[in-house]
Design a protein around this motif. Sequence first.
Motif, PDB file in Angstrom:
ATOM      1  N   HIS A 129       3.491   7.369   1.537  1.00 41.52           N
ATOM      2  CA  HIS A 129       4.574   7.202   0.567  1.00 41.52           C
ATOM      3  C   HIS A 129       4.614   8.444  -0.307  1.00 41.52           C
TER       4      HIS A 129
ATOM      5  N   CYS B 131      -0.987  10.540  -0.858  1.00 43.26           N
ATOM      6  CA  CYS B 131      -0.803   9.585   0.226  1.00 43.26           C
ATOM      7  C   CYS B 131       0.240  10.099   1.228  1.00 43.26           C
TER       8      CYS B 131
ATOM      9  N   GLY C   5      -1.361   3.276  -4.160  1.00 40.88           N
ATOM     10  CA  GLY C   5       0.054   3.284  -4.511  1.00 40.88           C
ATOM     11  C   GLY C   5       0.852   2.333  -3.636  1.00 40.88           C
ATOM     12  N   CYS C   6       0.664   2.437  -2.311  1.00 40.64           N
ATOM     13  CA  CYS C   6       1.509   1.639  -1.419  1.00 40.64           C
ATOM     14  C   CYS C   6       0.717   0.597  -0.661  1.00 40.64           C
TER      15      CYS C   6
ATOM     16  N   CYS D 274      -4.699   3.384   0.112  1.00 40.75           N
ATOM     17  CA  CYS D 274      -3.789   3.960  -0.867  1.00 40.75           C
ATOM     18  C   CYS D 274      -3.551   2.934  -1.962  1.00 40.75           C
TER      19      CYS D 274
END
Length: 588
Positions: free
Chosen positions: A38, A35, A58-59, A56
């Motif tokens: 982040h 990503c 993750g974020c 994403c």
Amino acid sequence: MEDQVEEIKRKIDIVEVVGAYVSLKKLGRHHKGLCPFHSEKTPSFMVNEEMGLYKCFGCGAGGDVIKFLMEIEGIDFRDALERLAEKAGVKLVSRKRGDSDARSKMLEVMDLAARYYHWMLTEGNAGREAREYLAERKISTKLIETFNLGFSMQSWEGIVNYLVKKKGYEIDILEKVGLVSRKESGGVYDKFRGRIMFPLQDSSGKVVGFTGRVLPSIAKEGEPKYLNSPETPLYHKSRMLYGFVQAKNAIREKKRVVLVEGQMDCISSFGAGVTETVAVGGTALTEDQVEILARLANQIILSMDADEAGNVAMKRSTEQAERRGLGVKVVQIKGGKDPDDIARNSPEKWKKMVEDSVDIYEYVMERAFEKNDSKSIEGIKKITEEVVPFLSKIENNVVREVWSKRLAEKLGVDTRAVMSEMERVNGGRKTVSKKNDEKSEDVNDSKISRLAKRFIGLLILKMKDAEVVAPWFSGLTVPGGEGKLISWLFKTSLDTRIEEMMKTMPDELKEIAGEAYMAEGENDKVGEKEVEESAVLLLREVIKMRKSELMDSMNKAKKDSDDAEEERIFGEMNELNKKESKLIAFLG
Ligand SMILES: [Zn+2]
């Protein structure tokens, strides 16, 4: 306008656009990469071509191709649209921009300044000497164009006259972008005079600042050889990577980047065919710079001066790069030359030197042994002092131990001595590698792992089914990260959106979750009973595995004549058989 946006989105391949910033790998119907929004070491950033969306896990960043450009370049909707329109060959219906914001006005001024300097170098009378100078230094016309080099004439009001009198800009904005300096009397004068101009571009190619190198023939006593733009709203030194726009494609292709100190080094290296070169100035890589590079490369090759300052820069850069998971190598430059000299005079030699670059630790060690006498006590002390602090920063325990061993061998001392010195340097931080107890798990569970991922993917798409299937898992253990993730999902609130879910999910589970989910494809409808069926398939394998484990224990208990244990195993076996029948019944 609305139609044009749709048209552009239809014509643009999001994978190509995102791929210019992120190294993407095809995974099923998606593309996957690290990503850019982040910091992460395992990829949770996905791009879906069909839907024209990125996401994403993750974020939570996500959206369409326009949003992506806006976010990554820090530009507004209109700018992003313009860039994409150009790419797609769509002519935007022009619209008066009215009062464009301050930023785009500043960029306009910088762009004009770069054009002005460039014209002066390539066509203007005042640029003749500069042209000759560059020709002497084997900077070809092509390189001058590629890097948009320019020349600022020896005048106090060259750029002022051009931008204020001719183009009608206000003096204030020139001062804001650092093109002029203020006199005590209140007026302004050209900051760059009699200098070869190197435009500093941001990662999208916009000119945000300049470096001016004084022309030797008109250099005055006391003037700095290089003059840089001050920090301005556009230009931030800590984010600048000179030559990044020119090197971007090569970095992505080769997955590596060569770092040099100065602009001339960069241009000559590029000219010699090492097109993945960028310049960072004499200082260490910053976190921001590493962030930009790590999107495209997985290795950096340092080529700094071999002096003390260069050494410190190298060490800091290595720390930054390793923290971000990048490998670090060093070009060994001998004989006091700089990359510019070598690349300019013997391009092939420079290319080879880059290819022959050595691991950073190898380099540091060799240098220390070259400088000091490893046979004397004093020499050993110096070598240790130089090398150990460097090695002690290695985050990976195994890698650190390997290099400690090598150093010990070269010094002819016990490895433990080096390790304990390292602990001392690190202020007591344990350097002994941790036991890896994850490994003890049955590795023969790839079928289970596959089934588990399928189940996870479907479950994430249809979390409400968790209510039905969760009880089935009680008393059974799905091995590995998949098992941990399944238990975690069962504990999660059922109506959480994926983005929310990913926020609270432990890091080590995210990759499995992303992979499992993406493998299902976002537009797949989960069929009736599909989650349940996949749970049954998974659990049958889990039961099979458990039964075979129990058989082994049973044999052992029989051999040991351990009746109680035999009884217990028999009981568990019975339970498993009952569970299995129920599951099979469900499948019908
Ligand atoms: Zn992210």
